[in-house]
Design a protein around this motif. Structure first.
Motif, mmCIF file in Angstrom:
data_model
loop_
_atom_site.group_PDB
_atom_site.id
_atom_site.type_symbol
_atom_site.label_atom_id
_atom_site.label_comp_id
_atom_site.label_asym_id
_atom_site.label_seq_id
_atom_site.Cartn_x
_atom_site.Cartn_y
_atom_site.Cartn_z
ATOM 1 N N MET A 45 0.690 -1.138 -0.038
ATOM 2 C CA MET A 45 -0.096 -0.010 0.150
ATOM 3 C C MET A 45 0.673 1.174 0.159
ATOM 4 O O MET A 45 0.367 2.329 0.430
ATOM 5 C CB MET A 45 -0.796 -0.075 1.272
ATOM 6 C CG MET A 45 -2.115 -1.128 1.219
ATOM 7 S SD MET A 45 -3.019 -1.262 -0.456
ATOM 8 C CE MET A 45 -3.982 0.330 -0.072
ATOM 9 N N SER A 46 2.096 1.244 -0.405
ATOM 10 C CA SER A 46 2.813 2.380 -0.759
ATOM 11 C C SER A 46 4.090 1.959 -1.509
ATOM 12 O O SER A 46 4.258 0.745 -1.962
ATOM 13 C CB SER A 46 3.562 2.831 0.670
ATOM 14 O OG SER A 46 4.622 1.888 1.116
ATOM 15 N N ASN A 47 4.657 2.961 -2.195
ATOM 16 C CA ASN A 47 5.567 2.876 -3.234
ATOM 17 C C ASN A 47 6.837 2.456 -2.500
ATOM 18 O O ASN A 47 7.754 1.429 -3.086
ATOM 19 C CB ASN A 47 6.080 4.316 -3.766
ATOM 20 C CG ASN A 47 5.022 4.743 -4.766
ATOM 21 O OD1 ASN A 47 4.640 4.061 -5.329
ATOM 22 N ND2 ASN A 47 5.290 6.179 -5.059
ATOM 23 N N LEU A 77 -0.133 -0.219 -4.445
ATOM 24 C CA LEU A 77 -0.879 1.043 -4.530
ATOM 25 C C LEU A 77 -0.395 2.250 -3.707
ATOM 26 O O LEU A 77 0.370 1.790 -2.592
ATOM 27 C CB LEU A 77 -2.054 0.780 -3.753
ATOM 28 C CG LEU A 77 -3.119 -0.364 -4.784
ATOM 29 C CD1 LEU A 77 -4.373 -0.585 -4.067
ATOM 30 C CD2 LEU A 77 -3.479 0.214 -5.960
ATOM 31 N N GLU A 78 -0.389 3.324 -3.785
ATOM 32 C CA GLU A 78 -0.121 4.519 -3.092
ATOM 33 C C GLU A 78 -1.239 5.427 -3.135
ATOM 34 O O GLU A 78 -1.768 6.141 -4.220
ATOM 35 C CB GLU A 78 1.313 5.209 -3.883
ATOM 36 C CG GLU A 78 1.755 6.453 -3.121
ATOM 37 C CD GLU A 78 2.483 6.221 -1.957
ATOM 38 O OE1 GLU A 78 2.785 7.015 -1.129
ATOM 39 O OE2 GLU A 78 2.955 4.903 -1.759
ATOM 40 N N ARG A 79 -1.526 5.781 -2.012
ATOM 41 C CA ARG A 79 -2.633 6.808 -1.742
ATOM 42 C C ARG A 79 -2.051 8.399 -1.813
ATOM 43 O O ARG A 79 -1.153 8.548 -1.331
ATOM 44 C CB ARG A 79 -3.121 6.678 -0.307
ATOM 45 C CG ARG A 79 -4.497 7.556 -0.137
ATOM 46 C CD ARG A 79 -5.137 7.437 1.387
ATOM 47 N NE ARG A 79 -6.208 8.140 1.315
ATOM 48 C CZ ARG A 79 -7.318 7.755 1.593
ATOM 49 N NH1 ARG A 79 -7.603 6.387 1.959
ATOM 50 N NH2 ARG A 79 -8.442 8.400 1.391
ATOM 51 N N ILE A 80 -2.609 9.008 -2.801
ATOM 52 C CA ILE A 80 -2.150 10.331 -2.984
ATOM 53 C C ILE A 80 -3.232 11.501 -2.618
ATOM 54 O O ILE A 80 -4.409 11.288 -3.009
ATOM 55 C CB ILE A 80 -1.842 10.388 -4.564
ATOM 56 C CG1 ILE A 80 -0.736 9.644 -4.803
ATOM 57 C CG2 ILE A 80 -1.370 11.861 -4.914
ATOM 58 C CD1 ILE A 80 -0.307 9.799 -6.284
#
Length: 80
Positions: A45-47, A77-80
């Protein structure tokens, strides 16, 4: 030269073949897919987690196959 791919996913294996052939077309490559653990969650869930997972896969595959190169491809996935 042997390239170990840290996945049994045929799409990732073919992408690796295409990449190596594109960069070094004059060389003969052998590819081996390896079932290795990424060391991160099934869905990073992150780069940072995606990069760690890919690196872990590459290192572990190279060690298992005693290969010249190791490749790890991890989607996340990466939350932006």
């Amino acid at each position: 030269m042997l390239v170990a791919v840290g996945s049994r996913n045929p799409v990732k294996l073919e992408a690796t073949r295409a990449g190596f052939a594109s960069v070094w077309p004059e060389r003969e490559w052998r590819f081996e897919d390896c079932d290795v653990d990424s060391g991160v969650s099934d869905q990073p869930m992150s780069n940072g987690s995606s990069i760690r997972g890919a690196r872990n896969r590459a290192i572990r595959a190279r060690e298992i196959a005693d290969a010249t190169f190791g490749v790890g491809i991890e989607s996340g996935l990466e939350r932006i």
